[in-house]
Write a protein that holds these residues in place. Structure first.
Motif, mmCIF file in Angstrom:
data_model
loop_
_atom_site.group_PDB
_atom_site.id
_atom_site.type_symbol
_atom_site.label_atom_id
_atom_site.label_comp_id
_atom_site.label_asym_id
_atom_site.label_seq_id
_atom_site.Cartn_x
_atom_site.Cartn_y
_atom_site.Cartn_z
ATOM 1 N N GLY A 34 -10.994 -20.527 39.226
ATOM 2 C CA GLY A 34 -11.316 -19.107 38.520
ATOM 3 C C GLY A 34 -10.737 -18.757 37.104
ATOM 4 N N TRP A 35 -9.520 -19.306 37.174
ATOM 5 C CA TRP A 35 -8.911 -19.136 35.651
ATOM 6 C C TRP A 35 -9.783 -19.690 34.453
ATOM 7 C CZ3 TRP A 35 -6.523 -21.147 31.570
ATOM 8 C CH2 TRP A 35 -5.622 -20.667 30.488
ATOM 9 N N THR A 36 -10.077 -21.184 34.659
ATOM 10 C CA THR A 36 -10.836 -21.731 33.603
ATOM 11 C C THR A 36 -12.347 -21.373 33.636
ATOM 12 O OG1 THR A 36 -11.174 -23.403 35.411
ATOM 13 C CG2 THR A 36 -9.292 -23.828 34.037
ATOM 14 N N ASN A 37 -13.132 -20.745 34.709
ATOM 15 C CA ASN A 37 -14.033 -20.225 34.730
ATOM 16 C C ASN A 37 -14.030 -18.955 33.868
ATOM 17 O OD1 ASN A 37 -15.602 -22.403 36.239
ATOM 18 N ND2 ASN A 37 -15.360 -21.156 38.124
ATOM 19 N N TYR A 38 -13.176 -18.168 33.877
ATOM 20 C CA TYR A 38 -12.957 -16.846 33.111
ATOM 21 C C TYR A 38 -13.043 -17.114 31.706
ATOM 22 C CZ TYR A 38 -11.569 -12.369 31.555
ATOM 23 O OH TYR A 38 -11.392 -11.323 30.968
ATOM 24 N N TYR A 39 -12.423 -18.396 31.164
ATOM 25 C CA TYR A 39 -12.215 -18.645 29.837
ATOM 26 C C TYR A 39 -13.104 -19.903 29.310
ATOM 27 C CZ TYR A 39 -7.914 -15.777 30.123
ATOM 28 O OH TYR A 39 -7.132 -14.468 30.031
ATOM 29 N N GLN A 40 -14.394 -19.988 29.966
ATOM 30 C CA GLN A 40 -15.184 -21.383 29.907
ATOM 31 C C GLN A 40 -15.754 -20.812 28.399
ATOM 32 O OE1 GLN A 40 -18.536 -21.402 32.287
ATOM 33 N NE2 GLN A 40 -18.337 -19.164 33.105
ATOM 34 N N PHE A 41 -15.897 -19.500 28.048
ATOM 35 C CA PHE A 41 -16.534 -19.116 26.788
ATOM 36 C C PHE A 41 -15.708 -18.998 25.842
ATOM 37 C CE2 PHE A 41 -19.961 -17.911 29.913
ATOM 38 C CZ PHE A 41 -20.839 -19.142 29.599
ATOM 39 N N SER A 42 -14.544 -19.752 25.677
ATOM 40 C CA SER A 42 -13.405 -19.721 24.522
ATOM 41 C C SER A 42 -13.308 -20.932 23.937
ATOM 42 C CB SER A 42 -12.067 -19.021 25.329
ATOM 43 O OG SER A 42 -11.534 -19.781 26.096
ATOM 44 N N ASP A 43 -12.151 -21.057 23.069
ATOM 45 C CA ASP A 43 -11.891 -22.103 22.252
ATOM 46 C C ASP A 43 -10.513 -22.679 23.170
ATOM 47 O OD1 ASP A 43 -13.887 -22.287 20.280
ATOM 48 O OD2 ASP A 43 -12.720 -20.467 19.750
ATOM 49 N N ALA A 44 -10.274 -22.450 24.320
ATOM 50 C CA ALA A 44 -8.991 -22.876 25.069
ATOM 51 C C ALA A 44 -8.937 -24.456 24.965
ATOM 52 C CB ALA A 44 -9.167 -22.305 26.573
ATOM 53 N N GLN A 45 -10.247 -25.128 25.462
ATOM 54 C CA GLN A 45 -9.954 -26.664 24.987
ATOM 55 C C GLN A 45 -9.639 -27.187 23.732
ATOM 56 O OE1 GLN A 45 -13.558 -28.524 26.671
ATOM 57 N NE2 GLN A 45 -12.486 -30.405 26.950
ATOM 58 N N SER A 46 -10.505 -26.292 22.605
ATOM 59 C CA SER A 46 -10.155 -26.893 21.311
ATOM 60 C C SER A 46 -8.943 -26.784 20.757
ATOM 61 C CB SER A 46 -11.130 -26.135 20.314
ATOM 62 O OG SER A 46 -12.313 -26.115 20.795
ATOM 63 N N VAL A 47 -7.855 -25.752 21.021
ATOM 64 C CA VAL A 47 -6.709 -25.544 20.780
ATOM 65 C C VAL A 47 -5.503 -26.136 21.726
ATOM 66 C CG1 VAL A 47 -7.248 -23.420 19.550
ATOM 67 C CG2 VAL A 47 -6.481 -23.124 21.906
ATOM 68 N N GLY A 48 -6.153 -26.944 22.700
ATOM 69 C CA GLY A 48 -5.175 -27.585 23.604
ATOM 70 C C GLY A 48 -4.660 -26.778 24.699
ATOM 71 N N GLU A 49 -5.053 -25.618 24.951
ATOM 72 C CA GLU A 49 -4.357 -24.506 25.892
ATOM 73 C C GLU A 49 -4.780 -25.189 27.409
ATOM 74 O OE1 GLU A 49 -2.014 -22.105 27.450
ATOM 75 O OE2 GLU A 49 -2.258 -22.146 25.440
ATOM 76 N N LEU A 50 -5.814 -25.818 27.560
ATOM 77 C CA LEU A 50 -5.966 -26.266 28.914
ATOM 78 C C LEU A 50 -5.206 -27.497 29.167
ATOM 79 C CD1 LEU A 50 -9.960 -26.133 29.196
ATOM 80 C CD2 LEU A 50 -8.370 -24.313 29.880
ATOM 81 N N THR A 51 -5.001 -28.436 28.265
ATOM 82 C CA THR A 51 -3.977 -29.618 28.468
ATOM 83 C C THR A 51 -2.559 -29.130 28.633
ATOM 84 O OG1 THR A 51 -5.367 -30.961 26.868
ATOM 85 C CG2 THR A 51 -3.331 -31.451 27.450
ATOM 86 N N ARG A 52 -2.431 -28.003 27.995
ATOM 87 C CA ARG A 52 -0.832 -27.142 28.040
ATOM 88 C C ARG A 52 -0.805 -26.803 29.559
ATOM 89 N NH1 ARG A 52 0.838 -22.094 27.378
ATOM 90 N NH2 ARG A 52 3.039 -21.920 27.260
ATOM 91 N N GLN A 53 -1.763 -26.210 29.943
ATOM 92 C CA GLN A 53 -1.809 -25.500 31.573
ATOM 93 C C GLN A 53 -1.673 -26.818 32.550
ATOM 94 O OE1 GLN A 53 -1.586 -22.550 32.558
ATOM 95 N NE2 GLN A 53 -1.534 -21.834 30.296
ATOM 96 N N ASP A 54 -2.179 -27.890 32.130
ATOM 97 C CA ASP A 54 -2.337 -29.105 33.281
ATOM 98 C C ASP A 54 -0.667 -29.674 33.044
ATOM 99 O OD1 ASP A 54 -4.733 -28.923 34.255
ATOM 100 O OD2 ASP A 54 -5.699 -30.216 32.649
ATOM 101 N N HIS A 55 -0.108 -29.753 31.853
ATOM 102 C CA HIS A 55 0.944 -30.408 31.876
ATOM 103 C C HIS A 55 2.339 -29.285 32.480
ATOM 104 C CE1 HIS A 55 4.681 -32.154 30.064
ATOM 105 N NE2 HIS A 55 5.154 -31.063 29.801
#
Length: 425
Positions: free
Chosen positions: A210-231
């Motif tokens: 749900g959280w990632t689907n909400y931010y699917q139209f953002s630059d969260a992956q480009s700035v490394g935020e998704l990787t940070r959340q996984d870590h």
């Protein structure tokens, strides 16, 4: 740019529930929001955009040649974005934004409402010195929007003059949103401190999805935020595994983490003769701010445009769910004729590989076609089916003939064999 929110005092005016609590001999009113809050806010703020458009016509707005822009371009220059009682006003001239704030305050005072000072700020998205509080960018609906100076090869291009703007706009999850997401994950991990791994995974997966689907139209992956959340989640799970194995971290790694494909660190169950239940990661969903397509004009899901909204959202109450999901997957394009579906077209489901040819009735083997395209494909499939049936029939005949000695004579098939102890030709 101005972001603001109406004060919650308007909820009492609309008849919502509230309760009073007595603390430290001072009466304080605590307003309890109800599901009607967004609806009542929409009713209260209906007409605000019209008022701003009427003001936009009077703006002294000139083009690069010093000439006054048309009324249409003036209205386009003033952007108003609203969701319930949260709204933004964007314009390149700070004077216009200040004037909009005054007009909105006057417009709300007529209904007994007012802007909330702590939630109202005028800021610049690129230069912090031009903001009231010295901070560039703003937060809106859990997103942080800010522009950053970059080189000419990485910056955006102005649509009219085709010149580099010198900055890049990034839309990322806000700091509060990231913090609240980690707190929610932490709460779930602590809740299942003594639970089985499968129960923990079953509760974490919907939160991550749900959280990632909400931010699917953002630059969260480009700035490394998704990787940070996984870590950060990995660290919480590592502490959970160490606790379950009584401080033995190596044993926890061997028990709760496994290898699936090329990934050696998958938090999954180990079950024999069954598919492992694995934990979803934030990075496998991905995100991109350029994939979002703006809604056309004043379109609404309730205006009867079934094809448009089914293609956009993947669901529509007036269309079967399977057709709507196929429309979204195909982006509204018929794979047979490569043309877009239009309102009033006949939409028919089809198997990519016909079931008579070995295809399965699964989602990945389904497609949506125009009615006439479906007829053409069905005719082609029938020719393949007849050809395939003929091949099977000939194969069966050859299999039976191999049991005898046969030869051709004057274009006549002659079989030599034995029947009840007698030879025959």
């Amino acid at each position: 740019m101005m972001e603001s929110r109406m004060t919650r005092n308007c909820h009492v005016r609309f008849g919502e529930r509230y309760e009073e609590t007595h603390q430290s001999q001072d009466w304080k009113v605590r307003f309890v929001p109800t599901p009607l809050s967004p609806l009542l806010a929409n009713v209260a703020l209906h007409g605000l955009e019209t008022m701003l458009n009427e003001y936009a016509v009077t703006i002294d707005y000139r083009n690069c040649y010093g000439r006054q822009e048309s009324q249409k371009n003036k209205i386009k220059s003033l952007n108003f974005i609203r969701y319930a009682d949260d709204f933004l006003v964007l314009h390149r001239d700070s004077t216009v934004v200040h004037r909009c704030r005054d007009l909105i305050s006057e417009w709300l005072n007529g209904m007994g409402l007012q802007l909330k000072p702590s939630k109202t700020r005028i800021t610049h998205t690129l230069n912090p010195e031009l903001s009231e509080d010295g901070l560039a960018g703003f937060d809106f609906l859990g997103h942080h929007i800010q522009q950053f100076p970059v080189g000419k090869h990485n910056c955006a291009i102005e649509p009219q003059n085709k010149k580099p703007l010198g900055f890049r706009t990034l839309i990322t999850p806000s700091k509060d949103a990231c913090k609240n997401h980690q707190l929610e994950l932490k709460r779930v991990v602590r809740k299942h401190k003594y639970s089985h791994q499968a129960r923990l995974i079953n509760e974490l997966n919907p939160i991550i999805r749900g959280w990632t689907n909400y931010y699917q139209f953002s630059d969260a992956q480009s700035v490394g935020e998704l990787t940070r959340q996984d870590h950060l989640l990995f660290e919480k799970l590592r502490a959970w595994g160490r606790h379950k194995c009584k401080g033995k971290l190596k044993k926890a790694y061997e028990k709760y983490w496994t290898k699936i494909g090329n990934n050696n660190w998958v938090f999954a169950t180990r079950q024999e003769n069954a598919n492992p239940l694995r934990l979803l990661t934030h990075t496998e969903f991905g995100s991109s701010s350029t994939k979002y397509v703006k809604v056309k004009g004043e379109d609404s899901p309730f205006n009867g445009k079934l094809v448009y909204w089914s293609t956009r959202m993947g669901r529509n109450p007036d269309m079967p769910s399977r057709k709507a999901s196929l429309l979204k997957r195909q982006k509204g394009v018929c794979p047979w004729c490569c043309l877009h579906f239009r309102e009033g077209d006949i939409l028919e489901e089809d198997h990519v590989l016909a079931r008579a040819l070995g295809g399965k009735d699964r989602y990945d083997n389904l497609q949506l076609l125009h009615g006439h395209c479906h007829d053409a494909k069905t005719a082609l499939d029938l020719s393949y089916i007849r050809e395939n049936s003929l091949k099977k029939h000939l194969k069966q005949i050859n299999k039976e003939l191999d049991k005898f000695n046969w030869f051709w004579k004057d274009d006549i098939l002659c079989i030599q064999g034995k029947s009840r102890g007698r030879e025959f030709h």
